[in-house]
Design a protein around this motif. Structure first.
Motif, short mmCIF file in Angstrom:
data_model
loop_
_atom_site.label_atom_id
_atom_site.label_comp_id
_atom_site.label_asym_id
_atom_site.label_seq_id
_atom_site.Cartn_x
_atom_site.Cartn_y
_atom_site.Cartn_z
N UNK A 19 41.16 56.79 32.86
CA UNK A 19 41.11 56.28 34.11
C UNK A 19 39.59 56.42 34.57
N UNK A 20 39.10 57.21 34.15
CA UNK A 20 37.44 57.53 34.62
C UNK A 20 36.77 56.20 33.96
N UNK A 21 37.12 55.90 32.89
CA UNK A 21 36.21 54.69 32.35
C UNK A 21 36.69 53.44 32.93
N UNK A 22 37.87 53.20 33.20
CA UNK A 22 38.69 52.11 33.85
C UNK A 22 38.09 51.92 35.33
N UNK A 23 38.02 53.04 35.86
CA UNK A 23 37.51 52.96 37.17
C UNK A 23 35.91 52.47 37.25
N UNK A 24 35.29 53.26 36.36
CA UNK A 24 33.81 52.82 36.53
C UNK A 24 33.59 51.36 36.01
N UNK A 25 34.06 50.77 35.06
CA UNK A 25 34.40 49.35 34.32
C UNK A 25 34.54 48.32 35.68
N UNK A 26 35.66 48.45 36.41
CA UNK A 26 36.11 47.95 37.36
C UNK A 26 35.03 47.85 38.28
N UNK A 27 34.33 48.76 38.77
CA UNK A 27 33.38 48.77 39.74
C UNK A 27 32.22 47.98 39.34
N UNK A 28 31.86 48.41 38.13
CA UNK A 28 30.40 47.46 37.76
C UNK A 28 30.93 46.09 37.47
N UNK A 29 32.06 45.83 36.97
CA UNK A 29 32.28 44.36 36.77
C UNK A 29 32.43 43.58 38.03
N UNK A 30 32.69 44.16 39.11
CA UNK A 30 32.67 43.52 40.20
C UNK A 30 31.34 43.26 41.18
N UNK A 31 30.29 43.93 40.55
CA UNK A 31 28.90 43.75 41.09
C UNK A 31 28.01 42.41 40.29
N UNK A 32 27.91 41.42 41.04
CA UNK A 32 27.02 40.38 40.37
C UNK A 32 25.75 41.00 40.07
N UNK A 33 25.15 41.83 40.51
CA UNK A 33 23.83 42.63 40.17
C UNK A 33 23.77 42.97 38.68
N UNK A 34 25.03 43.50 38.21
CA UNK A 34 25.21 43.89 36.96
C UNK A 34 25.54 42.68 35.96
N UNK A 35 24.51 42.19 35.41
CA UNK A 35 24.48 41.15 34.52
C UNK A 35 25.24 41.48 33.07
N UNK A 36 25.29 42.64 32.69
CA UNK A 36 25.90 43.13 31.39
C UNK A 36 25.90 44.58 31.66
N UNK A 37 27.12 45.14 30.76
CA UNK A 37 27.63 46.48 30.75
C UNK A 37 28.12 46.65 29.36
N UNK A 38 27.52 47.75 28.88
CA UNK A 38 27.98 47.91 27.50
C UNK A 38 28.37 49.45 27.12
N UNK A 39 29.64 49.52 26.86
CA UNK A 39 30.25 51.06 26.52
C UNK A 39 29.41 51.25 25.28
N UNK A 40 29.06 52.62 25.26
CA UNK A 40 28.28 53.01 23.82
C UNK A 40 28.52 54.46 23.55
N UNK A 41 28.41 54.68 22.36
CA UNK A 41 28.76 55.96 21.59
C UNK A 41 27.31 56.69 21.58
N UNK A 42 27.62 58.07 21.51
CA UNK A 42 26.39 58.64 21.50
C UNK A 42 26.18 59.66 22.67
N UNK A 43 24.90 59.93 23.12
CA UNK A 43 24.84 60.78 24.14
C UNK A 43 24.87 60.39 25.64
#
Length: 156
Positions: free
Chosen positions: A79-103
């Motif tokens: 639910x935390x990941x989904x909430x964050x991803x919905x929010x940034x997907x809705x922002x036109x300033x965010x041209x790309x968003x990558x979920x990554x493994x690691x730190x």
């Protein structure tokens, strides 16, 4: 769908120039125009070619700032990941968003008129309480390489 060398040549060509003529594409693929066009349609219908886009040179329109933003979330439930991803997907300033493994959890590519506009975006994201625990900002000072296509030949 199994792709052969001709399909890969077609994909490589249209990923670099989606407006080339069908005749030129056929030459590159080593086919006559009709079989080449049929293969292109097959690749489109299979969803391998997801669309065609114009490459805009934004600095010819107006100055802007590119920012790479590294984000770590406070919690790691679905639910935390989904909430964050919905929010940034809705922002036109965010041209790309990558979920990554690691730190860290995400890298974002943000485009803003200036650094102040970027900071307003960050303030709004933090105020929205979408789970950001910490973030780091990296201002892009110069683009060294930004290829429009995809290196399809590496997949063959």
């Amino acid at each position: 769908m199994k792709l052969d060398a001709i399909d890969l040549r077609i994909l490589e060509a249209v990923s670099r120039d989606g407006r080339m003529t069908k005749l030129r594409l056929a030459e590159i693929a080593g086919l006559s125009p009709t079989p080449c066009w049929l293969r292109l349609r097959k690749l489109e219908q299979a969803g391998i070619i997801a669309g065609y886009h114009a490459r805009i040179e934004p600095r010819k329109i107006a100055p802007f700032t590119s920012v790479i933003m590294e984000v770590s979330l406070a919690n790691h439930r679905q639910a935390d990941f989904e909430r964050f991803e919905r929010a940034v997907t809705a922002r036109p300033e965010v041209a790309a968003c990558w979920s990554v493994g690691g730190g860290v959890d995400y890298f974002l590519r943000v485009v803003a008129r200036d650094i102040d506009a970027y900071q307003r975006l960050v303030d709004e994201l933090l105020a929205a309480e979408i789970g950001i625990e910490r973030y780091f900002t990296y201002i892009v000072t110069r683009t060294v390489k930004d290829e429009p296509g995809f290196p399809v030949a590496l997949l063959g």
